[in-house]
Design a protein around this motif. Structure first.
Motif, PDB file in Angstrom:
ATOM      1  N   PRO A 271      -0.158  11.692   9.684  1.00  0.00           N
ATOM      2  CA  PRO A 271       0.017  12.462  10.877  1.00  0.00           C
ATOM      3  C   PRO A 271       1.597  12.559  11.136  1.00  0.00           C
ATOM      4  N   ASP A 272       2.407  11.528  10.650  1.00  0.00           N
ATOM      5  CA  ASP A 272       3.798  11.488  10.849  1.00  0.00           C
ATOM      6  C   ASP A 272       4.624  11.970   9.811  1.00  0.00           C
ATOM      7  N   ASN A 273       4.221  12.560   8.777  1.00  0.00           N
ATOM      8  CA  ASN A 273       4.838  13.075   7.509  1.00  0.00           C
ATOM      9  C   ASN A 273       5.864  12.091   7.104  1.00  0.00           C
ATOM     10  N   THR A 274       5.415  10.786   7.043  1.00  0.00           N
ATOM     11  CA  THR A 274       6.452   9.981   6.386  1.00  0.00           C
ATOM     12  C   THR A 274       5.896   9.734   5.092  1.00  0.00           C
ATOM     13  N   CYS A 275       6.942   9.261   4.124  1.00  0.00           N
ATOM     14  CA  CYS A 275       6.698   8.669   2.814  1.00  0.00           C
ATOM     15  C   CYS A 275       6.860   7.144   2.579  1.00  0.00           C
ATOM     16  N   LYS A 276       6.486   6.354   3.563  1.00  0.00           N
ATOM     17  CA  LYS A 276       6.637   4.838   3.433  1.00  0.00           C
ATOM     18  C   LYS A 276       5.818   3.976   2.625  1.00  0.00           C
ATOM     19  N   GLU A 277       4.718   4.731   2.222  1.00  0.00           N
ATOM     20  CA  GLU A 277       3.729   3.894   1.562  1.00  0.00           C
ATOM     21  C   GLU A 277       3.797   4.286  -0.068  1.00  0.00           C
ATOM     22  N   ASN A 278       2.794   4.236  -0.794  1.00  0.00           N
ATOM     23  CA  ASN A 278       2.781   4.674  -2.156  1.00  0.00           C
ATOM     24  C   ASN A 278       1.343   5.211  -2.381  1.00  0.00           C
ATOM     25  N   CYS A 279       1.026   6.082  -3.230  1.00  0.00           N
ATOM     26  CA  CYS A 279      -0.323   6.631  -3.344  1.00  0.00           C
ATOM     27  C   CYS A 279      -1.465   5.627  -3.451  1.00  0.00           C
ATOM     28  N   GLY A 280      -1.481   4.552  -4.052  1.00  0.00           N
ATOM     29  CA  GLY A 280      -2.504   3.584  -3.808  1.00  0.00           C
ATOM     30  C   GLY A 280      -3.087   3.357  -2.423  1.00  0.00           C
ATOM     31  N   TYR A 281      -2.057   3.383  -1.521  1.00  0.00           N
ATOM     32  CA  TYR A 281      -2.367   2.988   0.052  1.00  0.00           C
ATOM     33  C   TYR A 281      -3.635   4.237   0.551  1.00  0.00           C
ATOM     34  N   TYR A 282      -3.365   5.234  -0.267  1.00  0.00           N
ATOM     35  CA  TYR A 282      -4.225   6.311   0.280  1.00  0.00           C
ATOM     36  C   TYR A 282      -5.460   6.188  -0.398  1.00  0.00           C
ATOM     37  N   THR A 283      -6.552   5.285   0.110  1.00  0.00           N
ATOM     38  CA  THR A 283      -7.870   5.228  -0.313  1.00  0.00           C
ATOM     39  C   THR A 283      -8.801   6.349   0.336  1.00  0.00           C
ATOM     40  N   LEU A 284      -8.553   6.421   1.412  1.00  0.00           N
ATOM     41  CA  LEU A 284      -9.278   7.326   2.329  1.00  0.00           C
ATOM     42  C   LEU A 284      -8.381   7.970   3.328  1.00  0.00           C
ATOM     43  N   ALA A 285      -8.064   9.247   3.012  1.00  0.00           N
ATOM     44  CA  ALA A 285      -7.031  10.067   3.982  1.00  0.00           C
ATOM     45  C   ALA A 285      -7.428  11.401   4.195  1.00  0.00           C
ATOM     46  N   GLN A 286      -6.842  11.991   4.726  1.00  0.00           N
ATOM     47  CA  GLN A 286      -7.048  13.672   4.814  1.00  0.00           C
ATOM     48  C   GLN A 286      -5.565  14.085   5.050  1.00  0.00           C
ATOM     49  N   ASN A 287      -6.026  15.447   5.087  1.00  0.00           N
ATOM     50  CA  ASN A 287      -4.365  16.484   4.935  1.00  0.00           C
ATOM     51  C   ASN A 287      -4.069  16.668   6.374  1.00  0.00           C
ATOM     52  N   TYR A 288      -2.757  16.424   6.740  1.00  0.00           N
ATOM     53  CA  TYR A 288      -2.221  16.862   8.024  1.00  0.00           C
ATOM     54  C   TYR A 288      -1.233  18.049   8.089  1.00  0.00           C
ATOM     55  N   GLY A 289      -1.188  18.864   7.032  1.00  0.00           N
ATOM     56  CA  GLY A 289      -0.251  19.784   7.045  1.00  0.00           C
ATOM     57  C   GLY A 289       0.272  20.241   5.588  1.00  0.00           C
ATOM     58  N   CYS A 290       1.354  20.997   5.769  1.00  0.00           N
ATOM     59  CA  CYS A 290       1.887  21.297   4.681  1.00  0.00           C
ATOM     60  C   CYS A 290       3.466  21.351   4.892  1.00  0.00           C
ATOM     61  N   TYR A 291       3.992  20.175   4.292  1.00  0.00           N
ATOM     62  CA  TYR A 291       5.396  19.875   4.807  1.00  0.00           C
ATOM     63  C   TYR A 291       6.252  20.849   4.024  1.00  0.00           C
ATOM     64  N   LYS A 292       6.931  21.493   4.704  1.00  0.00           N
ATOM     65  CA  LYS A 292       8.073  22.324   4.122  1.00  0.00           C
ATOM     66  C   LYS A 292       7.720  23.317   3.187  1.00  0.00           C
ATOM     67  N   ASP A 293       6.333  23.930   3.262  1.00  0.00           N
ATOM     68  CA  ASP A 293       5.851  24.851   2.494  1.00  0.00           C
ATOM     69  C   ASP A 293       6.113  24.332   0.877  1.00  0.00           C
ATOM     70  N   GLN A 294       5.951  23.257   0.641  1.00  0.00           N
ATOM     71  CA  GLN A 294       6.180  22.860  -0.962  1.00  0.00           C
ATOM     72  C   GLN A 294       4.767  23.270  -1.716  1.00  0.00           C
ATOM     73  N   TYR A 295       4.431  22.565  -2.774  1.00  0.00           N
ATOM     74  CA  TYR A 295       3.504  23.003  -3.646  1.00  0.00           C
ATOM     75  C   TYR A 295       2.066  23.144  -2.637  1.00  0.00           C
ATOM     76  N   CYS A 296       1.942  22.514  -1.705  1.00  0.00           N
ATOM     77  CA  CYS A 296       0.838  22.726  -0.813  1.00  0.00           C
ATOM     78  C   CYS A 296       0.459  24.241  -0.568  1.00  0.00           C
ATOM     79  N   VAL A 297       1.536  25.000  -0.386  1.00  0.00           N
ATOM     80  CA  VAL A 297       1.140  26.454  -0.091  1.00  0.00           C
ATOM     81  C   VAL A 297       0.347  27.223  -1.033  1.00  0.00           C
ATOM     82  N   LYS A 298       0.566  26.560  -2.350  1.00  0.00           N
ATOM     83  CA  LYS A 298       0.224  27.260  -3.525  1.00  0.00           C
ATOM     84  C   LYS A 298      -1.227  27.197  -4.124  1.00  0.00           C
ATOM     85  N   GLN A 299      -1.670  25.958  -3.216  1.00  0.00           N
ATOM     86  CA  GLN A 299      -2.991  25.923  -3.689  1.00  0.00           C
ATOM     87  C   GLN A 299      -3.893  25.687  -2.384  1.00  0.00           C
TER      88      GLN A 299
END
Ligand SMILES: *[C@@H]1O[C@H](CO)[C@@H](O)[C@H](O)[C@H]1NC(C)=O
Ligand SMILES: *[C@@H]1O[C@H](CO)[C@@H](O)[C@H](O)[C@H]1NC(C)=O
Ligand SMILES: *[C@@H]1O[C@H](CO)[C@@H](O)[C@H](O)[C@H]1NC(C)=O
Length: 642
Positions: A271-299
């Motif tokens: 929810p805070d749009n941080t990048c303090k962790e790594n991918c492996g940290y996210y075993t169960l997560a959800q989407n909170y938005g689309c930061y700066k209209d990056q690739y997320c707007v295309k899918q």
């Protein structure tokens, strides 16, 4: 051993439970007994139109019983022995056809009787023609049948029979037995007719000859029935579909978007749009938005849970899938050279997707995760409504199939009317009770089961009815977190075919993972799509297992599909596809067909009814046998060699 004693040993069950063919043989013995009494009675012989015409009338009437037996399709097998047997069967059947034409002509009220010479010619051809008599064909036929174990030996490759003929090994043997036994009855009837005719025309006594023919016949049919019964008892009754020649909507369907490979940047998973962790940290997560209209707007966004993220590489090219596909991506090619999915041409053009650094020490990585999103695009529902035949109208299940209607998988059945002695009249498809799971009047757990990450197992069981019961329904139920297959069994009276609806019961294998001897899990190893490649897929599950629906392999398919696929080919034993009758079944099952490295298919199978207990060549009635006692084989040989 005396025949009567021998037969006393072999006879087990009541005559009323016999197969149609075995029953017709009994009828012939009864007719024969009556006719021999008449034939040896001079008064009967000379009364009315004469004994010969009376005889033809009796045989014409008997032919109706022969004709009442459903015609069996000619069985072609790649077996030398069966080819030889078939040749003899064709000869005897041909004789019988001519014989019946003659008999019908004589028996018809308006006919002018043929000259006596014609009658005698026919009798002699049947009995004695040294080149091609019925007697000789019957003898040769039995010679082949004594050869090893004919019934078992013709079954070289069970798969070939099941796949090509759509007959279970059991059905095939049963059809072979019926074909042989019916032809033997025809041969025997012609021979007895001939002896009777010769007697009527005063050409001799022939009681002994007729008796010898009877003894031989009784012995042969007894042996054939015993061999057939033994082969039937051990033959497999499984009936299933094999690999189709083409994969299309008629042959398979897919569960879609259950757990699907999904690219998401870490920045959008908290929810805070941080990048303090790594991918492996996210075993169960959800989407909170689309930061700066990056690739997320295309899918399209994953609106469910995001599971088990992993880091593959920072930068990649993504080849998107068509909007109409259930896939998100065709393939993903990372800068380090790794390709997820089948790389190559990209119809819609690739998109470059790059992770980035935030203030030099935080890497906002694109992760490869799984998306569990039960949106409208996800087909992950199984109907829990039973598919049952109309037992009140005496219908049984004659075919079974998995189908996808809308987003929901259903078990669909064929049904047909059960009549006497295990025969089922032509069958029809029964429409499934379809529904839309988003409708307010249907409930999860009642009308349907929704697959989720936690509840995606399906039990693989093979279920059969107790003896005396037949298959009248199938359904899925939930047992714990597992989708669970069940059959409905209904008792019936074999002789009359009448079902006993009130005594129906649901049968299932209620073993769970938590029991002392738990169900075993069938594992898929790096599963690719089963429709890809040229692997031969075979049944690789056993009873009392389960399998979980999961995503296809990351490397092979970018985890875009849900495996196993669902085989939607109808399993309708071949007789059911012509109007001359359908197949009686006693059980059904859910199994997996696959190979290492393939996701395989979930499919359904049937178990055809076990006829072994009904196959029996009962001895001729006591009165007929009594006359037979005391003959030596010496006389017999002389007569038969004639
Ligand atoms: C045998 O003869 C009896 C008495 O004539 C008759 O009633 C009966 O129908 C005959 N049986 C057959 C099979 O022709
Ligand atoms: C001829 O047949 C009758 C039965 O119809 C039998 O009782 C008799 O013994 C036979 N005669 C001979 C000489 O075999
Ligand atoms: C089946 O029905 C027949 C005819 O009604 C009857 O004689 C027989 O006893 C029944 N069999 C069983 C096992 O109930």
């Amino acid at each position: 051993m005396r025949l009567a004693a021998l037969f006393a040993l072999l006879t087990v069950a009541a005559a009323s439970e016999l197969t149609q063919v075995d029953h017709v043989r009994q009828k012939f013995y009864n007719l024969e007994q009556e006719l021999w009494v008449n034939v040896t009675d001079p008064q009967w012989r000379d009364a009315g139109l004469g004994g010969d015409v009376e005889l033809t009338k009796a045989f014409a009437a008997f032919n109706e019983h022969v004709e009442s037996i459903p015609r069996i399709k000619r069985i072609t097998l790649k077996s030398w022995l069966w080819t030889k047997v078939s040749e003899k069967l064709v000869i005897i059947d041909g004789f019988y056809k001519n014989f019946m034409e003659f008999v019908m002509r004589q028996a018809s009220p308006a006919s002018v009787p043929s000259p006596v010479r014609d009658w005698l010619d026919m009798a002699e051809t049947v009995l004695m023609d040294p080149r091609a008599s019925v007697a000789q064909a019957v003898r040769k036929l039995h010679g082949y049948l004594e050869h090893a174990d004919m019934f078992r030996s013709v079954l070289q490759d069970e798969d070939a029979e099941v796949c090509d003929l759509q007959l279970s090994a059991h059905q095939l043997i049963f059809d072979m037995y019926n074909t042989i036994a019916l032809t033997e009855i025809k041969g025997y009837a012609m021979m007895q007719f001939s002896w009777m005719l010769l007697r009527i025309y005063g050409r001799g006594n022939f009681t002994q000859e007729a008796s010898l023919t009877r003894q031989r016949y009784a012995e042969r049919t007894g042996q054939t029935a015993t061999a057939a019964r033994a082969a039937l008892a051990s033959a497999k009754r499984d009936l299933y579909k094999c690999e189709p020649s083409v994969y299309n909507a008629d042959t398979f369907a897919e569960v879609t978007r259950l757990l699907q490979g999904y690219i998401e940047n870490e920045v959008d998973m908290n929810p805070d749009n941080t990048c303090k962790e790594n991918c492996g940290y996210y075993t169960l997560a959800q989407n909170y938005g689309c930061y700066k209209d990056q690739y997320c707007v295309k899918q399209s966004r994953c609106n469910g849970r995001i599971i088990d993220c992993q880091f593959v590489d920072s930068d990649m090219w993504v080849c998107p899938a068509s909007h109409y596909s259930s896939r998100r991506y065709e393939y993903i090619e990372y800068e380090n050279g790794r390709v997820l999915g089948k790389g190559g041409k990209c119809d819609l053009g690739t998109t470059k997707v790059d992770s980035w650094w935030r203030w030099l020490f935080w890497h906002c990585s694109y992760c490869m995760c799984l998306c569990d999103d039960a949106s409208y695009n996800s087909h992950r529902y199984f109907s829990l409504r039973p598919s049952v035949s109309d037992i009140v109208r005496n219908k049984v299940v004659t075919g079974i199939r998995l189908v996808k209607v809308g987003r929901v998988f259903h078990l669909k059945i064929h049904q047909g009317t059960l009549v006497e002695r295990g025969f089922v009249e032509s069958s029809e498809e029964v429409q499934v009770k379809a529904f839309d799971p988003s409708n307010a009047d249907v409930k999860d757990g009642v009308d349907y089961h929704k697959l989720t990450y936690e509840r995606r197992a399906i039990d693989l069981d093979e279920l059969d009815s107790p003896s005396g019961y037949v298959l009248t329904g199938v359904r899925f139920q939930m047992i714990g977190a597992h989708l669970h297959f069940e059959i409905r069994s209904t008792p019936f009276n074999y002789t009359t075919g009448k079902l006993w609806p009130e005594k129906s019961q649901w049968i299932s294998n209620d073993n769970t993972e938590g029991s002392t001897k738990p169900r075993s899990r069938m594992q898929l190893h790096k599963p690719d799509l089963p429709t890809r490649g040229d692997k031969i897929l075979k049944i690789d599950s056993t009873h009392d297992q389960y399998i979980e629906f999961t995503h296809s392999d990351f490397d092979a398919d970018a985890a875009q599909s849900t495996v196993p696929f669902i085989d939607v080919q109808p399993v309708v034993p071949s007789k059911a596809s012509n109007s001359k009758g359908a197949t009686l079944n006693s059980g059904a099952g859910v199994y997996h067909r696959g190979a290492p490295g393939s996701g395989g298919f979930i499919a359904v199978k049937l178990l055809t009814y076990d006829y072994s207990q009904h196959v029996k060549a009962e001895p001729p009635p006591d009165e007929l046998l009594k006359e037979d006692e005391g003959f030596t084989t010496e006389i017999s040989n002389k007569v038969e060699a004639n």
